[in-house]
Design an enzyme around this catalytic site. Structure first.
Site, PDB file in Angstrom:
ATOM      1  N   ASP A  41      34.463 -15.927  29.123  1.00 26.01           N
ATOM      2  CA  ASP A  41      35.118 -15.685  27.835  1.00 26.01           C
ATOM      3  C   ASP A  41      36.639 -15.680  27.963  1.00 26.01           C
ATOM      4  O   ASP A  41      37.339 -16.176  27.096  1.00 26.01           O
ATOM      5  CB  ASP A  41      34.640 -14.354  27.236  1.00 26.01           C
ATOM      6  CG  ASP A  41      33.235 -14.498  26.676  1.00 26.01           C
ATOM      7  OD1 ASP A  41      32.821 -15.654  26.432  1.00 26.01           O
ATOM      8  OD2 ASP A  41      32.542 -13.468  26.505  1.00 26.01           O
ATOM      9  N   GLU A 118       4.311 -31.584  30.957  1.00 21.91           N
ATOM     10  CA  GLU A 118       5.458 -30.799  30.479  1.00 21.91           C
ATOM     11  C   GLU A 118       5.019 -29.822  29.398  1.00 21.91           C
ATOM     12  O   GLU A 118       4.127 -30.142  28.616  1.00 21.91           O
ATOM     13  CB  GLU A 118       6.510 -31.751  29.865  1.00 21.91           C
ATOM     14  CG  GLU A 118       6.851 -32.911  30.763  1.00 21.91           C
ATOM     15  CD  GLU A 118       7.820 -33.914  30.096  1.00 21.91           C
ATOM     16  OE1 GLU A 118       8.282 -33.654  28.975  1.00 21.91           O
ATOM     17  OE2 GLU A 118       8.092 -34.939  30.730  1.00 21.91           O
ATOM     18  N   LYS A 120       4.842 -28.368  25.896  1.00 19.33           N
ATOM     19  CA  LYS A 120       5.178 -28.965  24.611  1.00 19.33           C
ATOM     20  C   LYS A 120       5.934 -27.924  23.803  1.00 19.33           C
ATOM     21  O   LYS A 120       5.362 -26.946  23.330  1.00 19.33           O
ATOM     22  CB  LYS A 120       3.928 -29.408  23.861  1.00 19.33           C
ATOM     23  CG  LYS A 120       4.253 -30.141  22.570  1.00 19.33           C
ATOM     24  CD  LYS A 120       3.025 -30.793  21.972  1.00 19.33           C
ATOM     25  CE  LYS A 120       3.394 -31.773  20.866  1.00 19.33           C
ATOM     26  NZ  LYS A 120       4.197 -31.196  19.798  1.00 19.33           N
ATOM     27  N   ASP A 122       7.712 -26.021  20.919  1.00 24.44           N
ATOM     28  CA  ASP A 122       7.448 -25.969  19.485  1.00 24.44           C
ATOM     29  C   ASP A 122       8.766 -25.773  18.750  1.00 24.44           C
ATOM     30  O   ASP A 122       9.142 -24.656  18.407  1.00 24.44           O
ATOM     31  CB  ASP A 122       6.472 -24.828  19.190  1.00 24.44           C
ATOM     32  CG  ASP A 122       5.835 -24.993  17.820  1.00 24.44           C
ATOM     33  OD1 ASP A 122       6.056 -26.049  17.182  1.00 24.44           O
ATOM     34  OD2 ASP A 122       5.134 -24.077  17.387  1.00 24.44           O
ATOM     35  N   TYR A 233      13.733 -34.076  27.253  1.00 21.35           N
ATOM     36  CA  TYR A 233      12.514 -34.580  27.892  1.00 21.35           C
ATOM     37  C   TYR A 233      12.385 -36.104  27.900  1.00 21.35           C
ATOM     38  O   TYR A 233      11.383 -36.633  28.369  1.00 21.35           O
ATOM     39  CB  TYR A 233      11.271 -33.974  27.247  1.00 21.35           C
ATOM     40  CG  TYR A 233      11.236 -34.059  25.734  1.00 21.35           C
ATOM     41  CD1 TYR A 233      11.139 -35.284  25.086  1.00 21.35           C
ATOM     42  CD2 TYR A 233      11.279 -32.899  24.955  1.00 21.35           C
ATOM     43  CE1 TYR A 233      11.107 -35.359  23.707  1.00 21.35           C
ATOM     44  CE2 TYR A 233      11.247 -32.965  23.570  1.00 21.35           C
ATOM     45  CZ  TYR A 233      11.163 -34.203  22.958  1.00 21.35           C
ATOM     46  OH  TYR A 233      11.133 -34.271  21.595  1.00 21.35           O
ATOM     47  N   LYS A 321      -3.116 -29.802  23.038  1.00 20.27           N
ATOM     48  CA  LYS A 321      -2.639 -28.625  22.310  1.00 20.27           C
ATOM     49  C   LYS A 321      -3.498 -27.386  22.585  1.00 20.27           C
ATOM     50  O   LYS A 321      -4.711 -27.479  22.719  1.00 20.27           O
ATOM     51  CB  LYS A 321      -2.664 -28.916  20.801  1.00 20.27           C
ATOM     52  CG  LYS A 321      -1.888 -30.171  20.409  1.00 20.27           C
ATOM     53  CD  LYS A 321      -0.512 -29.860  19.915  1.00 20.27           C
ATOM     54  CE  LYS A 321      -0.532 -29.229  18.565  1.00 20.27           C
ATOM     55  NZ  LYS A 321       0.187 -29.991  17.542  1.00 20.27           N
ATOM     56  N   CYS A 415     -25.393  -8.495  -7.363  1.00 25.03           N
ATOM     57  CA  CYS A 415     -25.522  -9.613  -6.428  1.00 25.03           C
ATOM     58  C   CYS A 415     -25.195 -10.894  -7.188  1.00 25.03           C
ATOM     59  O   CYS A 415     -25.797 -11.160  -8.232  1.00 25.03           O
ATOM     60  CB  CYS A 415     -26.945  -9.679  -5.886  1.00 25.03           C
ATOM     61  SG  CYS A 415     -27.266 -11.202  -4.968  1.00 25.03           S
ATOM     62  N   CYS A 418     -28.844 -13.177  -7.179  1.00 27.19           N
ATOM     63  CA  CYS A 418     -30.059 -12.808  -7.915  1.00 27.19           C
ATOM     64  C   CYS A 418     -29.764 -11.828  -9.051  1.00 27.19           C
ATOM     65  O   CYS A 418     -30.649 -11.535  -9.848  1.00 27.19           O
ATOM     66  CB  CYS A 418     -31.112 -12.239  -6.965  1.00 27.19           C
ATOM     67  SG  CYS A 418     -30.711 -10.602  -6.346  1.00 27.19           S
ATOM     68  N   CYS A 433     -27.019  -6.233  -1.642  1.00 30.38           N
ATOM     69  CA  CYS A 433     -28.026  -6.614  -2.624  1.00 30.38           C
ATOM     70  C   CYS A 433     -29.336  -6.062  -2.059  1.00 30.38           C
ATOM     71  O   CYS A 433     -29.681  -6.336  -0.917  1.00 30.38           O
ATOM     72  CB  CYS A 433     -28.072  -8.135  -2.745  1.00 30.38           C
ATOM     73  SG  CYS A 433     -29.622  -8.771  -3.392  1.00 30.38           S
ATOM     74  N   CYS A 438     -34.344 -11.794  -2.654  1.00 31.17           N
ATOM     75  CA  CYS A 438     -33.164 -12.545  -3.125  1.00 31.17           C
ATOM     76  C   CYS A 438     -33.082 -13.869  -2.359  1.00 31.17           C
ATOM     77  O   CYS A 438     -33.088 -13.885  -1.125  1.00 31.17           O
ATOM     78  CB  CYS A 438     -31.910 -11.715  -2.885  1.00 31.17           C
ATOM     79  SG  CYS A 438     -30.385 -12.632  -3.121  1.00 31.17           S
TER      80      CYS A 438
END
Ligand code: IVH
Length: 675
Positions: A41, A118, A120, A122, A233, A321, A415, A418, A433, A438
């Site tokens: 700096d 390599e 991948k 994101d 890459y 992936k 339900c 039914c 139910c 049913c």
């Protein structure tokens, strides 16, 4: 000011710049700084002061010029001389073996091909143009042919060198188009979002969105405040000496001062790529930045050129992936499903979204309480999660994007199938139910009965079950074994052939292990594991029916709740009748005892290709009743791969792992030995 002094100042400025470039390189590319941040700096401050006093000595490649460009009206369109292609995606090992096989076939190569593997990244793909070693332009990928000029923004990224340098400044190419991925690390992303919340700004959904949003700022001063980073890459064009391999290319980029990912694996075989994929999956959450898979590239450039590309993607590379776990999408509606025990489950109908290669259009909301707790409304944007084979679920609502038009869903009191009243038992989260006739419950019970780990009836799918129940062909489990081909053939989408196949599969399933039989009955709380424990403990059905609740509970691995549920189940006459009807209809329970000590005990089989002598489900059942196990994919633990006609890539994998490969005849011989 006298001439010599001017030259001194110019010299000092040059020296400071060179030194700052060098230390930038040590820090970002080599990850091995020689000086402290404070020293860096101080040098930068000194340079700034000198440039301020002598503005005519400022050059665009000065480290002070990372920030400062004024806002743009819009981004300039920049054409990519070499198109920036995308990659084909793979989600399974089989796809990777297929890729390797295709590569070897196209190259007519008998030898194993070597790859670079390599991480991948994101983030956001960019191309940076260096002319005579100086960064002159940068663009996003755009549509692959034309991108947006984001030079001023890219210059603010500290790990981007403004001039090529590094260890080999003598061999600078006059033109280099370097490609890489701009991203934001996870911690810095968290901090950025905290800061945004404090300032009442909407947080970014994920680091990739944050990186994309930051790179596409018209005001570079905003970009400069964002903690963007880059890994390189690949390239578009490069003048001067060419390279022979992806490995050499990455080394060259690095020696020019461009940062590359230290986790890249060189010149590996396809099997080593798969190991690498597993290693990276295990450590992906500890990297500090997001990756979504592994990019596999044929290493030799001459091979890459021979393989070429389609209009979309190169044939020499593929993206393998990870299972994407979460995506966001919109709730279009809410449906209530009736399970085999009558439980009413709310299900979100979603705008279809691809999660890890699988399109998800529905996700469970579990039960009414969960739905209320998460406050999920129709029209909401939600985060959806899919993990392995489990049912996708809604994790939470993205409430920051609510419009106020979202609708609360009133949970039904009856339900939905039914119409009978739904009951919520004290202390339970679900409404049920209570009508055991049913049709929705019946369909679900039949589905469970025929499912893979129960009777495993090939071809007895959801749509067919719907028709069987609706046409009253099946009202009980035993009815399945009384079906005739003619009646089935008259159903929609069921020709004579598929009807016969189904009858064959039903016939095959009649011999069933005690454990599968128990599991198929769908006794509450009795899963596959418990069924297997029970089957080992009791010599037959009668023994289980007669035993006391205490005795069941005494079995290790079976708790009091399960014991009580089992006892209650068999106390009911109608359930005992269900068992009797099944045996009457020709079901034969094969006891494990009969197979104990057989030769196939503990042996694992995988089936591939179409088998002719017997159906797959029949082969499976025979192997299992001889004590063996059938699994879906080859691993080092597989004992035999059974090949039918046109075996798939499993054969390659078996050979690679040294798994014994046998044909159907050999399988039959093995089975005979054990009879
Ligand atoms: S190579 C022709 N290598 O993935 C080769 N891409 O779907 C194409 N990506 O747009 C790119 N990490 O944004 C390559 N190590 C890596 C990568 C990588 C991330 C991204 C890149 C590209 C996308 C392709």
């Amino acid at each position: 000011m006298s001439e010599p002094l001017k030259n001194d100042i110019k010299g000092r400025i040059e020296a400071l710049r060179q030194s700052l470039h060098h230390h930038n390189y040590r820090y970002y590319v080599l990850d091995d700084p020689e000086i402290s941040d404070a020293q860096y700096d101080r040098m930068l401050q000194e340079l700034k002061a000198l440039e301020q006093a002598h503005p005519h000595l400022v050059t665009p490649d000065s480290p002070t010029q990372r920030v400062g460009a004024s806002p743009l009206e819009k981004f300039e369109a920049i054409a990519h001389a070499v198109p920036m292609l995308s990659l084909d995606n793979a989600f399974q090992e089989e796809d990777i073996f297929d890729f390797d096989r295709r590569v070897r076939r196209l190259l007519a190569s008998d030898e194993p091909v070597r790859y670079t593997a390599e991480p991948k990244m994101d983030g956001v793909a960019v191309e940076l143009v260096y002319e005579n070693g100086v960064l002159t332009a940068a663009a996003t990928r755009g549509d692959g042919h034309v991108g947006e000029g984001v030079s001023a923004n890219v210059k603010t990224i500290r790990s981007v060198p403004l001039v090529l340098a590094g260890e080999d400044p003598g061999r600078l190419p006059s033109l280099l188009e370097a490609r890489g991925e701009v991203f934001i690390g996870e911690q810095k992303f968290q901090r950025l979002n905290e800061e945004r919340r404090r300032r009442n700004l909407a947080p970014f959904a994920n680091p990739r969105n944050a990186a994309a949003g930051s790179l596409r700022q018209l005001d570079p001063r905003i970009t400069a405040e964002r903690p963007l980073e880059i890994f390189f890459y690949g390239i578009g064009r490069m003048t001067g000496p060419q390279v022979d391999s992806q490995w050499e290319l990455l080394q060259r980029l690095r020696s020019l001062g461009l940062r590359i990912n230290p986790l890249i694996r060189w010149k590996v075989t396809i099997e080593e790529v798969l190991d690498y994929f597993r290693e990276l999956s295990a450590m992906r959450h500890d990297l500090g930045y997001e990756i979504d898979g592994v990019v596999i590239k044929v290493d030799r450039i001459s091979d890459q050129q021979r393989l070429g590309a389609t209009s979309r993607s190169p044939r020499w590379a593929i993206a393998y992936k990870f299972d994407a776990v979460q995506e966001t999408t919109k709730v279009l509606g809410i449906d209530v499903q009736v399970g085999r025990t009558g439980a009413l489950t709310p299900v979100a109908i979603l705008e279809p979204v691809s999660i890890g290669g699988v399109t998800v259009g529905r996700a469970t909301l579990h039960n009414e309480d969960e739905m209320r707790r998460k406050d999920i409304r129709i029209g909401d944007r939600v985060l959806v999660q899919r993990a392995g084979d489990v049912i996708p679920e809604v994790v939470n609502v993205i409430s920051s994007v609510r419009t106020g038009l979202e609708k609360v869903f009133p949970f039904p009191k009856n339900c939905p199938v039914c119409g009978s009243r739904a009951v919520r038992v004290e202390g339970e989260a679900v409404s049920r139910c209570m009508n055991s006739r049913c049709p929705a419950q019946l369909k679900e019970r039949i589905r469970h009965f025929g499912s893979k780990h129960a009777f495993d009836i090939d071809g007895l799918g959801e749509k067919l079950i719907d028709q069987l129940v609706e046409n009253r062909l099946v009202g009980t489990y035993a009815d399945i074994f009384r079906l005739d081909a003619e009646a089935i053939g008259r159903l929609e989408r069921m020709g004579t052939k598929s009807a016969e196949n189904l009858i064959g599969a039903v016939e095959d399933s009649k011999q069933v292990s005690f454990a599968r039989f128990l599991y198929a009955l769908g006794i509450r709380h009795v899963g596959e594991h418990a069924a297997s424990l029970l089957s080992r403990h009791f010599k037959d059905m009668d023994a289980l029916i007669q035993v006391s609740e205490e005795e069941i509970a005494a079995i290790e691995g079976i708790g009091p709740v399960m014991a009580s549920s089992i006892k209650k189940f068999f106390e009911r006459k109608e359930n005992r009748e269900v068992v009797a009807q099944l045996l009457d209809a020709g079901v034969r329970i094969v006891h494990e005892k009969e197979t104990a000590g057989s030769r196939l005990k503990g042996k694992t089989f995988v089936l591939t290709g179409s088998l002719e002598a017997m159906s797959r489900s029949e082969a499976k059942r025979k192997i299992e009743s001889a004590g063996g196990r059938v699994t879906g994919s080859i691993s080092a633990n597989t004992d035999y791969l059974v090949t039918g006609t046109s075996p798939g890539s499993k054969l390659d994998r078996a050979r690679a792992l040294g798994v014994e490969v046998i044909d159907q005849e050999k399988l039959e011989a093995l089975l005979r030995q054990t009879e």
